[in-house]
Scaffold this motif. Structure first.
Motif, mmCIF file in Angstrom:
data_model
loop_
_atom_site.group_PDB
_atom_site.id
_atom_site.type_symbol
_atom_site.label_atom_id
_atom_site.label_comp_id
_atom_site.label_asym_id
_atom_site.label_seq_id
_atom_site.Cartn_x
_atom_site.Cartn_y
_atom_site.Cartn_z
ATOM 1 N N PRO A 1 38.329 23.959 54.282
ATOM 2 C CA PRO A 1 39.579 23.812 55.040
ATOM 3 C C PRO A 1 39.926 25.067 55.842
ATOM 4 N N SER A 2 40.763 24.868 56.831
ATOM 5 C CA SER A 2 41.254 25.970 57.652
ATOM 6 C C SER A 2 41.969 27.005 56.781
ATOM 7 N N PRO A 3 41.920 28.284 57.133
ATOM 8 C CA PRO A 3 42.652 29.304 56.383
ATOM 9 C C PRO A 3 44.148 29.002 56.271
ATOM 10 N N ASP A 4 44.685 28.290 57.264
ATOM 11 C CA ASP A 4 46.115 27.944 57.230
ATOM 12 C C ASP A 4 46.424 26.866 56.195
ATOM 13 N N ALA A 5 45.384 26.192 55.690
ATOM 14 C CA ALA A 5 45.604 25.067 54.776
ATOM 15 C C ALA A 5 45.447 25.454 53.307
ATOM 16 N N VAL A 6 45.050 26.700 53.027
ATOM 17 C CA VAL A 6 44.836 27.110 51.638
ATOM 18 C C VAL A 6 46.058 27.857 51.112
ATOM 19 N N SER A 7 46.092 28.027 49.793
ATOM 20 C CA SER A 7 47.189 28.765 49.148
ATOM 21 C C SER A 7 46.718 30.170 48.793
ATOM 22 N N ILE A 8 47.637 31.126 48.886
ATOM 23 C CA ILE A 8 47.309 32.519 48.578
ATOM 24 C C ILE A 8 48.345 33.065 47.608
ATOM 25 N N GLN A 9 47.880 33.586 46.491
ATOM 26 C CA GLN A 9 48.750 34.281 45.540
ATOM 27 C C GLN A 9 48.201 35.687 45.322
ATOM 28 N N ASP A 10 49.097 36.603 44.968
ATOM 29 C CA ASP A 10 48.667 37.967 44.701
ATOM 30 C C ASP A 10 48.047 38.018 43.312
ATOM 31 N N GLY A 11 46.816 38.496 43.234
ATOM 32 C CA GLY A 11 46.108 38.546 41.964
ATOM 33 C C GLY A 11 46.118 39.930 41.352
ATOM 34 N N LYS A 12 45.309 40.098 40.318
ATOM 35 C CA LYS A 12 45.194 41.375 39.633
ATOM 36 C C LYS A 12 44.536 42.390 40.548
ATOM 37 N N HIS A 13 45.143 43.553 40.673
ATOM 38 C CA HIS A 13 44.629 44.571 41.571
ATOM 39 C C HIS A 13 43.453 45.297 40.935
ATOM 40 N N PRO A 14 42.341 45.410 41.647
ATOM 41 C CA PRO A 14 41.189 46.140 41.118
ATOM 42 C C PRO A 14 41.402 47.648 41.253
ATOM 43 N N VAL A 15 40.458 48.424 40.756
ATOM 44 C CA VAL A 15 40.442 49.862 41.030
ATOM 45 C C VAL A 15 39.752 50.026 42.376
ATOM 46 N N TYR A 16 40.466 50.494 43.362
ATOM 47 C CA TYR A 16 39.937 50.570 44.722
ATOM 48 C C TYR A 16 38.963 51.742 44.847
ATOM 49 N N ASP A 17 37.768 51.459 45.371
ATOM 50 C CA ASP A 17 36.701 52.461 45.331
ATOM 51 C C ASP A 17 36.996 53.706 46.170
ATOM 52 N N LEU A 18 37.614 53.545 47.328
ATOM 53 C CA LEU A 18 37.922 54.717 48.150
ATOM 54 C C LEU A 18 39.024 55.566 47.513
ATOM 55 N N ALA A 19 39.991 54.909 46.903
ATOM 56 C CA ALA A 19 41.032 55.646 46.175
ATOM 57 C C ALA A 19 40.404 56.426 45.029
ATOM 58 N N ARG A 20 39.428 55.824 44.348
ATOM 59 C CA ARG A 20 38.757 56.508 43.246
ATOM 60 C C ARG A 20 37.981 57.726 43.743
ATOM 61 N N MET A 21 37.376 57.631 44.917
ATOM 62 C CA MET A 21 36.652 58.776 45.463
ATOM 63 C C MET A 21 37.578 59.966 45.698
ATOM 64 N N LEU A 22 38.859 59.676 45.929
ATOM 65 C CA LEU A 22 39.855 60.733 46.137
ATOM 66 C C LEU A 22 40.577 61.090 44.846
ATOM 67 N N HIS A 23 40.170 60.482 43.726
ATOM 68 C CA HIS A 23 40.830 60.693 42.420
ATOM 69 C C HIS A 23 42.284 60.227 42.455
#
Length: 377
Positions: A241-263
């Motif tokens: 389906p079109s992106p406009d036809a799907v549902s989006i919910q905020d999920g569990k946030h991962p550990v972002y790799d670029l943020a980790r590179m900066l500690h």
């Protein structure tokens, strides 16, 4: 008053320069690096006649690894650089507009995202001819074993979010290696080539409110992956389906790799992690083997509406995002990281469809791709 300030400065200098050393000697104040860094830390070297020449270097490595308060000091430095000076404490990360982070490092081959962005790593005509010949041969070899081969290429984050790149880099080059390769292969071969750059760039331009790549990570998010996978599905004669036809919910946030590179992984967390649903009623069961990048995922969908063909997806980390959307479209779907692919995988899975997926920064791996392997020896 002036004398009090001088005394305060002296005390501060003492705390900064001498307290970590005192804690190191006493064995207290263990650095968090002992348990948090994904590597083996240096051990205390022994001073012997046979090792006296290398002892100073080995001891310096040990001291740097085990210095108390090291992680706190590194964090403070990175945080000040990012929040107040809008700069990066790592030579592998640049800080863009509005706090966006972009990767500049190298992990495989001639990977160089800024050269991709600036169009400074174009292939010669001879190199393009050689590449086309290799890929034609690979497609023919797969076809002999009953498998149709499709190539799908995904753009770097800096390609889609050029509007957030540091001003010093300017606008992205109009002619760049991914565009060059795709255009050459489409014009000079009969290979099935899918480039998701335009569909992602167009969506971002028209829907700025919906983020499709992570702000603090090198990857796209699930919604961006859905938009790209929808294009791939069309090439495989499936429909999402079109992106406009799907549902989006905020999920569990991962550990972002670029943020980790900066500690800064504990403070740079305000980054949407959308979960896409509502694109199908079908479900699938999956099994995973391996760890980290060296994983294989096997998915099976029992729905009679699923395509009976078996699909083998060989790719990088971007492919893991695409797997979940493909797994409900085919009776059997297998994801294999390119570093783990070899001919035995093909013989075991016996797919009718093979997809080789690469993000733009890994494009040089095309030169190593064959029916035997997808990673240089």
């Amino acid at each position: 008053m002036k004398k009090s300030l001088q005394i305060g400065y002296l005390i501060t200098i003492f705390l900064i320069f001498f307290v970590p050393g005192l804690l190191f000697v006493s064995g207290k104040g263990k650095s968090a690096s002992d348990t948090e860094e994904n590597r083996t830390l240096s051990a205390m070297p022994k001073l012997e006649i046979s090792t006296y020449r290398v002892f100073p270097t080995q001891f310096e490595d040990y001291f740097n690894d085990h210095l108390p308060l090291k992680d706190q000091l590194v964090f403070a430095n990175s945080y000040l650089d990012y929040r107040f000076f809008h700069s990066s404490s790592s030579d592998q990360v640049v800080v863009g507009k509005n706090g966006w982070l972009f990767y500049t490092g190298t992990q495989q081959g001639d990977e160089a995202q800024m050269k991709d962005y600036l169009g400074e790593n174009l292939y010669t005509e001879e190199e393009l001819q050689t590449l086309a010949s290799k890929l034609n041969q690979a497609a023919a070899d797969f076809q002999k074993r009953g498998a149709h081969l499709t190539f799908v290429f995904n753009p770097n984050k800096s390609r889609i979010y050029a509007d957030q790149m540091p001003a010093a880099y300017g606008k992205p080059a109009e002619n760049y290696r991914l565009k060059q390769v795709v255009q050459y292969l489409k014009e000079n071969t009969k290979l099935d080539i899918i480039d998701t750059t335009d569909v992602l760039a167009d969506y971002h331009k028209k829907n700025l409110q919906n983020q499709i790549y992570f702000k603090y990570d090198t990857h796209w998010n699930s919604f961006g992956s859905y938009i790209a996978t929808r294009l791939l599905a069309q090439g495989l004669k499936r429909s999402l389906p079109s992106p406009d036809a799907v549902s989006i919910q905020d999920g569990k946030h991962p550990v972002y790799d670029l943020a980790r590179m900066l500690h800064l992984q504990d403070v740079l967390t305000e980054d949407p992690a959308p979960i896409v649903s509502g694109y199908t009623d079908r479900t699938y069961e999956s099994q995973m083997s391996g760890e980290g990048a060296e994983i294989m995922i096997h998915g099976s969908c029992a729905s009679p509406e699923a395509d009976a063909r078996k699909l083998l997806l060989i790719g990088d980390s971007y492919g893991t995002f695409m797997f979940r959307f493909l797994a409900t479209e085919f009776a059997q779907t297998t994801y294999c990281h390119y570093s783990q692919y070899h001919r035995d995988v093909l013989e075991a899975e016996k797919p009718q469809e093979v997809v080789f997926e690469l993000v733009e920064r890994n494009l040089s791996l095309l030169n190593s791709f064959s029916i035997d392997r997808a990673f240089p020896q």
